[in-house]
Write an enzyme that holds these catalytic residues in place. Structure first.
Site, PDB file in Angstrom:
ATOM      1  N   CYS A 258       0.800  -1.231   0.000  1.00  0.00           N
ATOM      2  CA  CYS A 258       0.000   0.000   0.000  1.00  0.00           C
ATOM      3  C   CYS A 258       0.827   1.272   0.000  1.00  0.00           C
ATOM      4  CB  CYS A 258      -0.937   0.014   1.207  1.00  0.00           C
ATOM      5  SG  CYS A 258      -2.217  -1.265   1.181  1.00  0.00           S
TER       6      CYS A 258
ATOM      7  N   ASP B 252      -4.054   0.263  -6.083  1.00  0.00           N
ATOM      8  CA  ASP B 252      -2.675   0.462  -5.637  1.00  0.00           C
ATOM      9  C   ASP B 252      -1.830  -0.796  -5.784  1.00  0.00           C
ATOM     10  OD1 ASP B 252      -3.914  -0.974  -3.605  1.00  0.00           O
ATOM     11  OD2 ASP B 252      -3.165   0.285  -1.973  1.00  0.00           O
TER      12      ASP B 252
END
Length: 501
Positions: A86, A322
């Site tokens: 992330c 992401d």
């Protein structure tokens, strides 16, 4: 005490636009629907970026709005993240720089997280500030970076809002979708456990409100809506809790891989998945598919509002993730951080002015390319330190002849952290630190412990047969040299380093 949000004052009159000769694409002139002010001057299209969390390609089948975007826009079939984690990925998205240049290598200090991003000048280098200088009204909603605390004042009188953002509606721990605080333009607002507090829906409402107000202001705008969905703990909206009862995790040839004897040592010792692990995968995948229903509804709502305000012809809508997520592939129950395509290859779809319907490109693109793309669309200067390159030529139906032919993936194994929702992949059984190349026809991985992987993606698209130990010496040296060049590149040198001969 719960605060209610106050609407900001209308923005000042829009700046003069670039002359049409320099415009990215022609935009419709005249007044908007109902005689409203024109939403964006020619050459200054609006941009809406919907960024999901851990969304893998196999969830797109359950998102009709995204599939409609594919039918009406451009799909990047080979979009790869520079690290399937992330905070590292989001830092790259914001700056256009590889992890070795952002300084963010993991989700938390000392090697990563929000504080490291800020200490390395990431906030000043992010595209938000550049868009503001180009005359854009900017908004950021949802998830920012791991370690960010919405109530942190950072020495100021009110909760901190990073530079570059005209409006800010961001939380820290939104993974459960309930019981969170939002920093709303410097005011902390609490949301509880009621159905209307479901975070993806709250973001949807605020995004819709921002678009409506921006349309009335007549100033070009950029908005990023970064959902926590479909990240674990996989909490669907109440209205979707019983949806898709027959959905199962896809059974590709890599699912619960029969023979991992040729895999690197971190994976070779993994036993076959058995019940109840397989049942957990089924439940998890089904809830992930349920979670993205709210995301898909948000996209539908935004598209309706853009059309109703006469903005759809002047707005680029970008959808992506992401990083990817594995669930059962190669005997891995659930997570990311590997160099397999399940984790590093993610969906990206764009609709907007001048984008041909139903287009697809197989060019190797990366999340380093998003920041320069947004700046290019806005007619803003792209900083020389940017490692990526604008995707605008692809939106126009062209492919630059000197485009990269190799994507870089660089991953540092994070230490276990009780704060980290991704800690399931920080265990001793997770992949060690590695660097990797994703080529159009191959994946090459070098691990810190000296092990290697190589997969022929033409003959082996599911990455089952590791040829790392059988590579010819010259080929291995060539790939290793290319990998070294990319892990030490910066700025424009990264694009040239990524072009294989």
């Amino acid at each position: 005490m719960i605060h209610r949000r106050r609407l900001p004052r209308p923005a000042p009159a829009a700046l003069f636009c670039l002359v049409l000769a320099l415009a990215l694409v022609g935009c419709s002139g005249g007044e908007g629907k109902g005689g409203a002010p024109k939403a964006a001057p020619p050459g200054k299209p609006n941009i809406v970026f919907v960024l999901t969390d851990d969304l893998s390609w196999n969830l797109i089948a359950h998102m009709p709005q995204v599939r409609d975007m594919q039918a009406k826009g451009l799909t990047f079939d080979n979009f790869f993240v520079a690290d399937s984690l992330c905070c590292t990925s989001r830092s790259t998205i914001l700056t256009g720089k590889y992890p070795h240049n952002t300084g963010v290598r993991t989700n938390f200090p000392p090697d990563g997280g929000y504080r490291v991003f800020k200490a390395h000048g990431g906030e000043q280098a992010s595209f938000g500030a550049g868009l503001q200088r180009a005359g854009y009204r900017t908004a950021f909603l949802g998830k920012y970076l791991n370690g960010y605390q919405p109530g942190d004042r950072q020495g100021g009188p009110a909760p901190y809002v990073p530079p570059g953002w005209s409006e800010w509606y961001v939380t820290g721990n939104g993974y459960p979708e309930y019981n969170y605080n939002l920093n709303e333009n410097g005011r902390l607002v609490h949301h509880g456990q009621a159905p209307q507090d479901y975070l993806t829906d709250v973001l949807s409402g605020k995004a819709d409100d921002f678009v409506r107000r921006a349309a009335a202001a007549g100033k070009p705008f950029f908005m990023e809506v970064a959902t926590f969905a479909p990240h674990g703990p996989f909490v669907p909206a109440p209205r979707h809790a019983g949806a898709l009862p027959g959905v199962r995790a896809p059974r590709t040839p890599a699912f619960n891989e029969a023979d991992v004897g040729d895999k690197p040592s971190w994976l070779r010792a993994r036993p076959s998945l058995r019940s109840p692990g397989l049942q957990g995968i089924e439940r998890g995948f089904r809830d992930r598919a349920r979670m993205v229903q709210a995301v898909d509804e948000m996209i539908a709502r935004l598209r309706r509002t853009l059309a109703a305000k006469g903005l759809d012809k002047d707005t680029y809508l970008v959808f992506g993730s992401d990083n990817g997520f594995h669930m059962g592939e190669h005997r891995l129950a659930g997570g990311k951080m590997t160099a397999f395509d399940t984790d590093i290859r993610v969906p990206y779809v764009v609709v907007g002015p001048g984008v041909e319907a139903g287009g697809r490109t197989g060019a190797i693109v990366q999340n380093t390319d998003l920041a320069p793309t947004f700046l290019d669309i806005a007619g803003a200067a792209v900083p020389p330190a940017t490692d990526g390159r604008s995707l605008v030529p692809f939106l126009r139906g062209a492919r630059p002849p000197d485009w990269r032919t190799a994507a870089l993936v660089e991953h540092v194994k994070p230490p276990p952290s009780p704060q980290d929702p991704d800690r399931q992949d920080s265990s001793p059984g997770a992949p060690p630190t590695y660097n990797a190349l994703r080529l159009p026809d191959a994946l090459y991985v070098e691990y810190q412990n000296g092990e290697r992987e190589y997969y022929d993606m033409t003959r082996d698209p599911h990455q089952l047969d590791n040829l790392g130990g059988r590579l010819q010496r010259d080929r291995r040296r060539q790939l290793s040299a290319l990998l070294y060049a990319l892990t030490h590149c910066s700025g424009a040198g990264c694009m040239s380093a990524g072009r294989t001969r």
